[in-house]
Structure formats: C-alpha cells, structure tokens
Design a protein around this motif. Structure first.
Motif, PDB file in Angstrom:
ATOM      1  N   GLY A  58    -151.807 -68.384 -19.833  1.00  0.00           N
ATOM      2  CA  GLY A  58    -151.752 -68.972 -18.510  1.00  0.00           C
ATOM      3  C   GLY A  58    -151.501 -67.957 -17.407  1.00  0.00           C
ATOM      4  N   CYS A  59    -151.776 -68.379 -16.202  1.00  0.00           N
ATOM      5  CA  CYS A  59    -151.416 -67.612 -15.004  1.00  0.00           C
ATOM      6  C   CYS A  59    -151.154 -68.631 -13.904  1.00  0.00           C
ATOM      7  CB  CYS A  59    -152.524 -66.629 -14.608  1.00  0.00           C
ATOM      8  SG  CYS A  59    -154.166 -67.335 -14.383  1.00  0.00           S
ATOM      9  N   ILE A  60    -150.147 -68.376 -13.130  1.00  0.00           N
ATOM     10  CA  ILE A  60    -149.723 -69.337 -12.110  1.00  0.00           C
ATOM     11  C   ILE A  60    -150.103 -68.854 -10.709  1.00  0.00           C
ATOM     12  CG2 ILE A  60    -147.743 -70.546 -11.123  1.00  0.00           C
ATOM     13  CD1 ILE A  60    -146.479 -70.371 -13.967  1.00  0.00           C
ATOM     14  N   LYS A  61    -149.711 -67.632 -10.378  1.00  0.00           N
ATOM     15  CA  LYS A  61    -150.082 -67.064  -9.080  1.00  0.00           C
ATOM     16  C   LYS A  61    -151.063 -65.901  -9.228  1.00  0.00           C
ATOM     17  CE  LYS A  61    -145.693 -68.401  -6.956  1.00  0.00           C
ATOM     18  NZ  LYS A  61    -144.439 -67.925  -6.299  1.00  0.00           N
ATOM     19  N   GLU A  62    -151.133 -65.352 -10.425  1.00  0.00           N
ATOM     20  CA  GLU A  62    -152.025 -64.224 -10.685  1.00  0.00           C
ATOM     21  C   GLU A  62    -153.472 -64.688 -10.854  1.00  0.00           C
ATOM     22  OE1 GLU A  62    -151.235 -60.612 -11.539  1.00  0.00           O
ATOM     23  OE2 GLU A  62    -149.609 -61.260 -10.220  1.00  0.00           O
ATOM     24  N   GLU A  63    -154.389 -63.761 -10.617  1.00  0.00           N
ATOM     25  CA  GLU A  63    -155.792 -64.026 -10.907  1.00  0.00           C
ATOM     26  C   GLU A  63    -155.995 -64.095 -12.411  1.00  0.00           C
ATOM     27  OE1 GLU A  63    -160.230 -61.989 -10.187  1.00  0.00           O
ATOM     28  OE2 GLU A  63    -158.428 -61.082  -9.333  1.00  0.00           O
ATOM     29  N   GLY A  64    -156.923 -64.939 -12.862  1.00  0.00           N
ATOM     30  CA  GLY A  64    -157.192 -65.080 -14.278  1.00  0.00           C
ATOM     31  C   GLY A  64    -158.034 -63.952 -14.840  1.00  0.00           C
ATOM     32  N   ASN A  65    -158.268 -64.004 -16.162  1.00  0.00           N
ATOM     33  CA  ASN A  65    -159.070 -62.967 -16.817  1.00  0.00           C
ATOM     34  C   ASN A  65    -160.003 -63.541 -17.884  1.00  0.00           C
ATOM     35  OD1 ASN A  65    -157.233 -63.653 -18.806  1.00  0.00           O
ATOM     36  ND2 ASN A  65    -156.422 -61.585 -19.094  1.00  0.00           N
ATOM     37  N   CYS A  66    -160.337 -64.829 -17.762  1.00  0.00           N
ATOM     38  CA  CYS A  66    -161.180 -65.475 -18.764  1.00  0.00           C
ATOM     39  C   CYS A  66    -162.620 -65.568 -18.275  1.00  0.00           C
ATOM     40  CB  CYS A  66    -160.650 -66.868 -19.086  1.00  0.00           C
ATOM     41  SG  CYS A  66    -161.612 -67.721 -20.372  1.00  0.00           S
ATOM     42  N   PRO A  67    -163.556 -64.837 -18.885  1.00  0.00           N
ATOM     43  CA  PRO A  67    -164.956 -64.896 -18.463  1.00  0.00           C
ATOM     44  C   PRO A  67    -165.552 -66.305 -18.543  1.00  0.00           C
ATOM     45  CG  PRO A  67    -164.596 -63.050 -19.952  1.00  0.00           C
ATOM     46  CD  PRO A  67    -163.354 -63.886 -19.992  1.00  0.00           C
ATOM     47  N   ILE A  72    -160.884 -67.912 -13.340  1.00  0.00           N
ATOM     48  CA  ILE A  72    -159.922 -68.786 -12.660  1.00  0.00           C
ATOM     49  C   ILE A  72    -158.731 -69.117 -13.556  1.00  0.00           C
ATOM     50  CG2 ILE A  72    -161.678 -69.792 -11.153  1.00  0.00           C
ATOM     51  CD1 ILE A  72    -161.575 -72.315 -12.901  1.00  0.00           C
ATOM     52  N   SER A  73    -158.807 -68.751 -14.836  1.00  0.00           N
ATOM     53  CA  SER A  73    -157.692 -69.002 -15.752  1.00  0.00           C
ATOM     54  C   SER A  73    -157.494 -67.797 -16.667  1.00  0.00           C
ATOM     55  CB  SER A  73    -157.938 -70.264 -16.589  1.00  0.00           C
ATOM     56  OG  SER A  73    -159.174 -70.174 -17.279  1.00  0.00           O
ATOM     57  N   GLU A  74    -156.343 -67.736 -17.280  1.00  0.00           N
ATOM     58  CA  GLU A  74    -156.046 -66.688 -18.256  1.00  0.00           C
ATOM     59  C   GLU A  74    -156.851 -66.948 -19.530  1.00  0.00           C
ATOM     60  OE1 GLU A  74    -154.269 -65.362 -21.883  1.00  0.00           O
ATOM     61  OE2 GLU A  74    -154.050 -67.425 -21.151  1.00  0.00           O
ATOM     62  N   TYR A  75    -157.154 -65.916 -20.291  1.00  0.00           N
ATOM     63  CA  TYR A  75    -158.082 -66.017 -21.420  1.00  0.00           C
ATOM     64  C   TYR A  75    -157.658 -67.062 -22.451  1.00  0.00           C
ATOM     65  CZ  TYR A  75    -161.063 -64.722 -25.326  1.00  0.00           C
ATOM     66  OH  TYR A  75    -161.964 -64.779 -26.364  1.00  0.00           O
ATOM     67  N   ASN A  76    -156.422 -66.987 -22.951  1.00  0.00           N
ATOM     68  CA  ASN A  76    -156.009 -67.885 -24.031  1.00  0.00           C
ATOM     69  C   ASN A  76    -156.069 -69.349 -23.614  1.00  0.00           C
ATOM     70  OD1 ASN A  76    -155.528 -65.657 -25.643  1.00  0.00           O
ATOM     71  ND2 ASN A  76    -153.326 -65.614 -25.217  1.00  0.00           N
ATOM     72  N   PHE A  77    -155.672 -69.638 -22.378  1.00  0.00           N
ATOM     73  CA  PHE A  77    -155.720 -71.016 -21.891  1.00  0.00           C
ATOM     74  C   PHE A  77    -157.145 -71.411 -21.532  1.00  0.00           C
ATOM     75  CE2 PHE A  77    -151.195 -72.357 -20.474  1.00  0.00           C
ATOM     76  CZ  PHE A  77    -150.671 -71.871 -21.661  1.00  0.00           C
ATOM     77  N   GLY A  78    -157.899 -70.491 -20.960  1.00  0.00           N
ATOM     78  CA  GLY A  78    -159.254 -70.813 -20.543  1.00  0.00           C
ATOM     79  C   GLY A  78    -160.191 -71.112 -21.700  1.00  0.00           C
ATOM     80  N   MET A  79    -159.944 -70.505 -22.849  1.00  0.00           N
ATOM     81  CA  MET A  79    -160.809 -70.730 -24.007  1.00  0.00           C
ATOM     82  C   MET A  79    -160.629 -72.124 -24.596  1.00  0.00           C
ATOM     83  SD  MET A  79    -162.699 -68.129 -24.154  1.00  0.00           S
ATOM     84  CE  MET A  79    -163.529 -68.419 -25.719  1.00  0.00           C
ATOM     85  N   ASP A  80    -159.480 -72.739 -24.359  1.00  0.00           N
ATOM     86  CA  ASP A  80    -159.243 -74.104 -24.853  1.00  0.00           C
ATOM     87  C   ASP A  80    -158.177 -74.764 -23.980  1.00  0.00           C
ATOM     88  OD1 ASP A  80    -158.986 -76.462 -26.276  1.00  0.00           O
ATOM     89  OD2 ASP A  80    -158.992 -75.499 -28.243  1.00  0.00           O
ATOM     90  N   PHE A  97    -145.187 -66.964 -21.418  1.00  0.00           N
ATOM     91  CA  PHE A  97    -145.353 -65.642 -20.817  1.00  0.00           C
ATOM     92  C   PHE A  97    -146.740 -65.573 -20.188  1.00  0.00           C
ATOM     93  CE2 PHE A  97    -141.762 -64.935 -23.459  1.00  0.00           C
ATOM     94  CZ  PHE A  97    -141.047 -63.915 -22.837  1.00  0.00           C
ATOM     95  N   PRO A  98    -146.839 -65.888 -18.885  1.00  0.00           N
ATOM     96  CA  PRO A  98    -148.130 -65.858 -18.208  1.00  0.00           C
ATOM     97  C   PRO A  98    -148.459 -64.437 -17.733  1.00  0.00           C
ATOM     98  CG  PRO A  98    -146.460 -66.597 -16.680  1.00  0.00           C
ATOM     99  CD  PRO A  98    -145.752 -66.345 -17.997  1.00  0.00           C
ATOM    100  N   LEU A  99    -149.659 -64.282 -17.210  1.00  0.00           N
ATOM    101  CA  LEU A  99    -150.047 -62.991 -16.638  1.00  0.00           C
ATOM    102  C   LEU A  99    -149.113 -62.571 -15.512  1.00  0.00           C
ATOM    103  CD1 LEU A  99    -153.946 -63.277 -16.482  1.00  0.00           C
ATOM    104  CD2 LEU A  99    -152.549 -62.153 -18.222  1.00  0.00           C
ATOM    105  N   ASP A 100    -148.413 -63.544 -14.909  1.00  0.00           N
ATOM    106  CA  ASP A 100    -147.498 -63.249 -13.811  1.00  0.00           C
ATOM    107  C   ASP A 100    -146.401 -62.267 -14.208  1.00  0.00           C
ATOM    108  OD1 ASP A 100    -148.009 -65.769 -11.639  1.00  0.00           O
ATOM    109  OD2 ASP A 100    -148.621 -66.091 -13.700  1.00  0.00           O
ATOM    110  N   VAL A 101    -146.051 -62.221 -15.500  1.00  0.00           N
ATOM    111  CA  VAL A 101    -145.082 -61.222 -15.958  1.00  0.00           C
ATOM    112  C   VAL A 101    -145.763 -60.109 -16.737  1.00  0.00           C
ATOM    113  CG1 VAL A 101    -144.434 -62.479 -18.060  1.00  0.00           C
ATOM    114  CG2 VAL A 101    -142.850 -60.838 -17.080  1.00  0.00           C
ATOM    115  N   THR A 102    -146.738 -60.447 -17.587  1.00  0.00           N
ATOM    116  CA  THR A 102    -147.323 -59.413 -18.458  1.00  0.00           C
ATOM    117  C   THR A 102    -148.158 -58.398 -17.685  1.00  0.00           C
ATOM    118  OG1 THR A 102    -149.333 -60.684 -19.005  1.00  0.00           O
ATOM    119  CG2 THR A 102    -147.382 -61.059 -20.366  1.00  0.00           C
ATOM    120  N   ASN A 103    -148.695 -58.781 -16.528  1.00  0.00           N
ATOM    121  CA  ASN A 103    -149.475 -57.838 -15.721  1.00  0.00           C
ATOM    122  C   ASN A 103    -148.603 -56.793 -15.033  1.00  0.00           C
ATOM    123  OD1 ASN A 103    -152.092 -58.620 -16.209  1.00  0.00           O
ATOM    124  ND2 ASN A 103    -152.300 -59.866 -14.367  1.00  0.00           N
TER     125      ASN A 103
END
Length: 221
Positions: A58-67, A72-80, A97-103
């Motif tokens: 997931g990502c809340i305020k960060e930009e996503g990384n799911c093609p 518009i969403s993080e990869y793991n959440f965007g795939m399903d 742990f969203p992209l908001d911390v891991t990035n």
C-alpha cells in the motif's frame, strides 16, 4: 507444532497452521495478499487467529509503483486489490508498512558489507544487494551507480524482531479494487473501514541495517 501435508498448497498450509498451531502465529506478507485472501474465504474469521499480520504493501500519500494500475497503487496491493481489502478487514492485528515509510529509509550498501564477519557473508550480501540495486535502477527508484538502496520488505522482518524500532499510528483505511488506499478521519465509524496500525517512520537506516545483517548472519552460520 502444526503437522502439514507436503502436498499442501500455499493457502492450505496457512489454513492448517492457523487452525492447528498451539502457539502464537505471526504472518509476514511481502507480496500480493492472494493466499491470505484465499484462506479467509475458505474459513471466514481464521486470519483473526494470527497474533499479528505484518504486511509490506500500500501507499497512502506516496506515489504508487504498480504498472498494472498505472502507478496509482503500490505493487503488492495493486496486483490484487480485492485481496488487500479482504485481509485488512479480516483482522484487528494488522501492521502495515506502506511505501510512505519504506521509500524513506535507505540502506548504505558499503556500510552493510563492511559489517559482515566472513567472506561467505560478504559474498551473500553483495549478490543480494546487487540484485536489489539492479531492480531499483530498472524501476527508476535510484540512479545508476547509487550505493543506497530501499529494501522494502525487510522492514517487516525488522519489526518482527523489534517492534520498538518503528512508530505506528492506528488508522481507518479503505482499499479499492485497484489497491488504492485511503486514510479516513478517525472521528467516524464505518463497517467498510479497516482499523490498521500503519508504520510511518522508523529508526535510522544504520540501526535497521545492523539488525538486518545479524538476521541474515544467523541463517548463514
């Protein structure tokens, strides 16, 4: 100890473990949540048996990384996205742990290599991190030649070892079918919202990197 058939699928293994284990079970999810979703559909309520479900996603305020969802969403959440929605609703013991911390926690590759205790460990870390760096360059997450890397998934394992390393906030979240996460004001209650402990910040990368090194060293001894 749960006895699980070697013929079990991933979600069957999880289901049998949650149903049969006589000790606390912590689930660490570092990919799409499809298997956890399947477990919950097979036996509604079973995910609530886990002491904790630690998720990188997931990502809340960060930009996503799911093609798949045009970033518009993080990869793991965007795939399903449906799986993410189900799992977050299924348990009150989720730590996210969203992209908001891991990035924003980068690891110094040279510092980690310098802390290793043997050539075997150094070779392992060098190979592992070179692969991570190559993937980050390919996905545009860092520049060619960079020695700083994001290891998104590793935060889940560090939290498992020492939860005090991170600051978490209890949030009310919704997840749509594309895996887009929305945080809502906590002054409202809605059945469609999931109450999730979200990590927004952690200790410095050097400290986390030391924990990561020791974790892998225990495997390589």
């Amino acid at each position: 100890k749960a006895v699980v058939s070697t013929q079990s699928t991933g979600h069957e293994f999880l289901l049998e473990t949650l149903q049969n284990s006589k000790s606390d079970v912590t689930l660490i999810a570092i990919g799409p949540l499809t298997n956890l979703h399947a477990v919950e559909k097979l036996s509604p309520g079973v995910l609530s048996k886990a002491k904790r479900i630690i998720i990188m996603g997931g990502c809340i305020k960060e930009e996503g990384n799911c093609p798949k969802t045009n970033l518009i969403s993080e990869y793991n959440f965007g795939m399903d996205g449906n799986a993410a929605h189900c799992v977050l609703n299924a348990s009150n013991n989720v730590v996210l742990f969203p992209l908001d911390v891991t990035n924003h926690v980068q690891f110094d590759m040279d510092q980690i290599l310098a802390s290793t205790r043997s050539e075997k460990q150094k070779d392992f870390f060098s190979s592992l991190m070179s692969g991570v760096l190559s993937a980050m360059v390919r996905e545009g997450e860092c520049a060619i030649g960079s020695r700083d890397l994001n290891i998104h998934d590793v935060h889940c394992f560090v939290y498992f070892l020492d939860p005090t390393r991170y600051n978490t906030v209890l949030e009310q979240l919704t997840v749509d079918e594309k895996g887009v996460v929305t945080a809502h004001a906590t002054n409202g209650e809605a059945k469609s919202r999931s109450k999730v402990n979200v990590a927004y910040s952690g200790t410095d990368a050097a400290t986390i990197g030391g924990l990561v090194t020791r974790m892998f060293e225990s495997i390589l001894l």
